[in-house]
Design a protein around this motif. Structure first.
Motif, PDB file in Angstrom:
ATOM      1  N   PRO A 207       0.804  -1.214   0.091  1.00 61.50           N
ATOM      2  CA  PRO A 207       0.031   0.004   0.110  1.00 61.50           C
ATOM      3  C   PRO A 207       0.691   1.357  -0.192  1.00 61.50           C
ATOM      4  O   PRO A 207       0.291   2.389  -0.618  1.00 61.50           O
ATOM      5  N   ASP A 208       2.069   1.142   0.717  1.00 63.89           N
ATOM      6  CA  ASP A 208       3.127   2.402   0.737  1.00 63.89           C
ATOM      7  C   ASP A 208       3.281   2.830  -0.726  1.00 63.89           C
ATOM      8  O   ASP A 208       3.428   4.287  -1.039  1.00 63.89           O
ATOM      9  N   PHE A 209       3.172   2.090  -1.865  1.00 62.66           N
ATOM     10  CA  PHE A 209       3.484   2.536  -3.289  1.00 62.66           C
ATOM     11  C   PHE A 209       2.154   3.180  -3.946  1.00 62.66           C
ATOM     12  O   PHE A 209       2.472   4.122  -4.919  1.00 62.66           O
ATOM     13  N   TYR A 210       1.039   3.107  -3.026  1.00 64.38           N
ATOM     14  CA  TYR A 210      -0.130   3.963  -3.851  1.00 64.38           C
ATOM     15  C   TYR A 210      -0.240   5.386  -2.864  1.00 64.38           C
ATOM     16  O   TYR A 210      -0.796   6.230  -3.360  1.00 64.38           O
ATOM     17  N   ARG A 211       0.182   5.274  -1.838  1.00 66.44           N
ATOM     18  CA  ARG A 211      -0.108   6.473  -0.873  1.00 66.44           C
ATOM     19  C   ARG A 211       0.920   7.581  -1.054  1.00 66.44           C
ATOM     20  O   ARG A 211       2.261   7.354  -1.076  1.00 66.44           O
ATOM     21  N   PRO A 212       0.724   8.801  -1.599  1.00 68.22           N
ATOM     22  CA  PRO A 212       1.740  10.009  -1.681  1.00 68.22           C
ATOM     23  C   PRO A 212       2.442  10.317  -0.456  1.00 68.22           C
ATOM     24  O   PRO A 212       1.957  10.275   0.810  1.00 68.22           O
ATOM     25  N   ASP A 213       3.606  10.465  -0.633  1.00 68.63           N
ATOM     26  CA  ASP A 213       4.376  11.118   0.449  1.00 68.63           C
ATOM     27  C   ASP A 213       4.518   9.982   1.633  1.00 68.63           C
ATOM     28  O   ASP A 213       4.735  10.275   2.979  1.00 68.63           O
ATOM     29  N   SER A 214       4.483   8.662   1.005  1.00 70.70           N
ATOM     30  CA  SER A 214       4.608   7.549   2.030  1.00 70.70           C
ATOM     31  C   SER A 214       6.094   7.412   2.407  1.00 70.70           C
ATOM     32  O   SER A 214       6.605   6.707   3.388  1.00 70.70           O
ATOM     33  N   GLY A 215       6.962   7.929   1.549  1.00 69.92           N
ATOM     34  CA  GLY A 215       8.503   7.628   1.885  1.00 69.92           C
ATOM     35  C   GLY A 215       9.035   6.498   0.963  1.00 69.92           C
ATOM     36  O   GLY A 215      10.170   6.269   1.218  1.00 69.92           O
TER      37      GLY A 215
ATOM     38  N   ASP B 117       2.854   5.669  -7.526  1.00 68.12           N
ATOM     39  CA  ASP B 117       1.799   6.648  -7.334  1.00 68.12           C
ATOM     40  C   ASP B 117       2.387   7.413  -6.087  1.00 68.12           C
ATOM     41  O   ASP B 117       2.327   8.810  -5.868  1.00 68.12           O
ATOM     42  N   SER B 118       3.053   6.993  -5.079  1.00 64.26           N
ATOM     43  CA  SER B 118       3.715   7.661  -3.994  1.00 64.26           C
ATOM     44  C   SER B 118       4.906   8.502  -4.537  1.00 64.26           C
ATOM     45  O   SER B 118       5.211   9.370  -3.652  1.00 64.26           O
ATOM     46  N   SER B 119       5.368   8.316  -5.684  1.00 66.00           N
ATOM     47  CA  SER B 119       6.571   9.166  -6.061  1.00 66.00           C
ATOM     48  C   SER B 119       6.061  10.426  -6.948  1.00 66.00           C
ATOM     49  O   SER B 119       7.152  11.441  -7.288  1.00 66.00           O
ATOM     50  N   LEU B 120       4.992  10.598  -7.059  1.00 65.50           N
ATOM     51  CA  LEU B 120       4.312  11.824  -7.849  1.00 65.50           C
ATOM     52  C   LEU B 120       4.695  13.249  -7.227  1.00 65.50           C
ATOM     53  O   LEU B 120       5.011  14.077  -7.823  1.00 65.50           O
ATOM     54  N   ASN B 121       4.482  13.270  -5.801  1.00 66.21           N
ATOM     55  CA  ASN B 121       4.842  14.401  -5.160  1.00 66.21           C
ATOM     56  C   ASN B 121       6.549  14.643  -4.692  1.00 66.21           C
ATOM     57  O   ASN B 121       6.905  15.485  -4.135  1.00 66.21           O
ATOM     58  N   GLN B 122       7.252  13.626  -5.368  1.00 69.28           N
ATOM     59  CA  GLN B 122       8.592  13.244  -4.547  1.00 69.28           C
ATOM     60  C   GLN B 122       9.625  13.973  -5.752  1.00 69.28           C
ATOM     61  O   GLN B 122       9.276  13.547  -6.870  1.00 69.28           O
TER      62      GLN B 122
END
Length: 439
Positions: free
Chosen positions: A72-80, A96-101
């Motif tokens: 799930p961490d790969f879907y959640r933004p800013d999960s680290g 998806d988690s890297s979009l704001n990274q």
């Protein structure tokens, strides 16, 4: 070189061990935990990498993944935690988690099948990266691809800081506990030594005759040996006093008979009889002196000096001499009171004889110094050493036989002290007696 007491050495050793052992243990455990966190992070990232690798497929010439099996961490933004797939030149897929990274896939050259774990800093952020290169088989051809699992290092800081805080609290409690135990152990182990030291000081002050305390087996032998030594010394001193008493009684009658003889009235014989009497008195005082006794009493100097000065003021009242005394109330002489009275009395008597009007006495401690001065004619430097020779006199007084200063010098030597003669600020002679702190 100053000797550090045993108790202080034991306390210093315990403190040094405490200061060295606890911080070093704290650092070692903390470093081990941090390394374990990094190892666990690498293992988890490797699991994610194989999960992505198993779901990777090619659709209409594009790389796609079945995201249903990803963490799930790969879907959640800013999960680290994020993932990237590249072909070495361009980015083909990202989670998806890297979009704001603000992370740029590193340009590294890997051979197929090679994977590396490393750290990188971008945009003031620290990352841990696991990269693997492989050949993707699409059926018709194979494409060189690379998967990059990226984790923000901040994910490790929270458990590390929590563990460090918990570890610090535990070690603080352990340090306090060990400190209390060390203090209790210190006092428990040094209590017999403290008691032994107290009893020895009581012996020095003459308040007890032997060691009476109960001591552990390590000190029991020392206690018994010291008591045997003390008993032997006391018996020897008692024998000396008995023999001296017998000698004085035996000589008393013959000397008295000689004095009543008509021949004793002749000046030459009278002088010799007087010399014999003085020498007998001197030898009796010297033999009965405590000198280098093993245990010495502590003699307070202020009352002794005041007693001597009051007596001399009465003896020399016609001379009307002024005797000044400067002595601290706690000043003491580590020796016999009779010996000190003999030394100080002789010097004060000589000073009163030699002075015009003024005599000054000063007592200093650590080391003990007795300074006797007068405003008399003084003593020439060339004749000062002659004063300590038996029978030599540099004055013209009618009384005395020239043995007073020799007695003083011998008593001082028996206490390992020194006597010097110099010029006084008052204008006369200055006698300085110096004794070691421990004799």
């Amino acid at each position: 070189m100053k000797v550090i007491p045993l108790k202080l050495r034991q306390g210093l050793v315990s403190a040094v061990l405490l200061l060295l052992l606890l911080p070093s243990s704290f650092i070692a455990i903390e470093q081990a935990f941090q390394q374990q966190l990094i190892t666990n992070a690498e293992q988890k990232m490797e699991v994610h990498m194989y999960a992505i690798l198993s779901e990777l497929h090619l659709t209409d010439g594009k790389i796609e993944l079945n995201n249903n099996t990803l963490a799930p961490d790969f879907y959640r933004p800013d999960s680290g935690l994020s993932a990237f797939v590249s072909d070495g030149q361009q980015l083909l897929w990202q989670s998806d988690s890297s979009l704001n990274q603000a992370f740029v896939v590193p340009d590294i050259q890997l051979t197929p099948g090679q994977h590396i774990f490393y750290e990188m800093t971008q945009a003031d952020s620290d990352y841990q990266i696991l990269s693997i290169a492989f050949l993707f088989d699409s059926g018709d051809s194979a494409y060189p691809l690379a998967i990059h699992i990226v984790q923000d290092q901040a994910l490790l800081l929270a458990p590390h800081q929590s563990f460090r805080s918990t570890l610090l609290r535990w070690f603080s409690g352990i340090a306090v506990g060990l400190l209390l135990l060390s203090i209790l152990a210190y006092y428990w182990t040094t209590k017999p030594l403290t008691r032994l030291d107290y009893e020895i000081r009581q012996l020095e002050r003459g308040k007890q005759e032997q060691l009476n305390g109960k001591y552990p087996s390590e000190l029991k032998v020392i206690k018994e040996d010291l008591n045997l030594l003390l008993a032997s010394q006391n018996r020897q001193k008692l024998r000396y006093r008995n023999h001296l008493s017998d000698l004085a009684h035996a000589l008393k009658t013959p000397v008295a008979v000689l004095r009543t003889s008509p021949l004793a009235q002749q000046p030459e014989l009278k002088e010799q009889i007087d010399r014999i009497t003085a020498m007998i008195e001197h030898q009796l005082k010297k033999a009965s002196s405590s000198g280098q006794d093993i245990w010495k009493k502590q003699t307070a100097l202020l009352p002794l000096a005041e007693k001597l000065i009051n007596a001399l003021r009465k003896i020399y009242r016609d001379k009307d001499c002024v005797i000044e005394l400067s002595c601290a109330e706690e000043a003491f002489f580590r020796g016999d009171e009779t010996d000190m009275m003999e030394m100080l009395g002789n010097l004060l008597d000589n000073a009163c004889k030699a002075c015009h009007k003024k005599v000054r006495v000063r007592v200093e401690q650590h080391p003990l110094k007795l300074i006797i001065e007068d405003d008399g004619p003084g003593i020439p430097p060339t004749q000062r050493q002659e004063l300590f020779q038996r029978g030599i006199r540099l004055d013209t007084y009618a009384d005395g036989h020239g043995v007073g200063l020799s007695i003083v010098a011998e008593l001082i030597n028996s206490y390992s002290g020194t006597i010097t003669i110099g010029d006084s600020e008052l204008g006369g002679a200055q006698f300085t007696l110096t004794f070691l702190d421990e004799v």
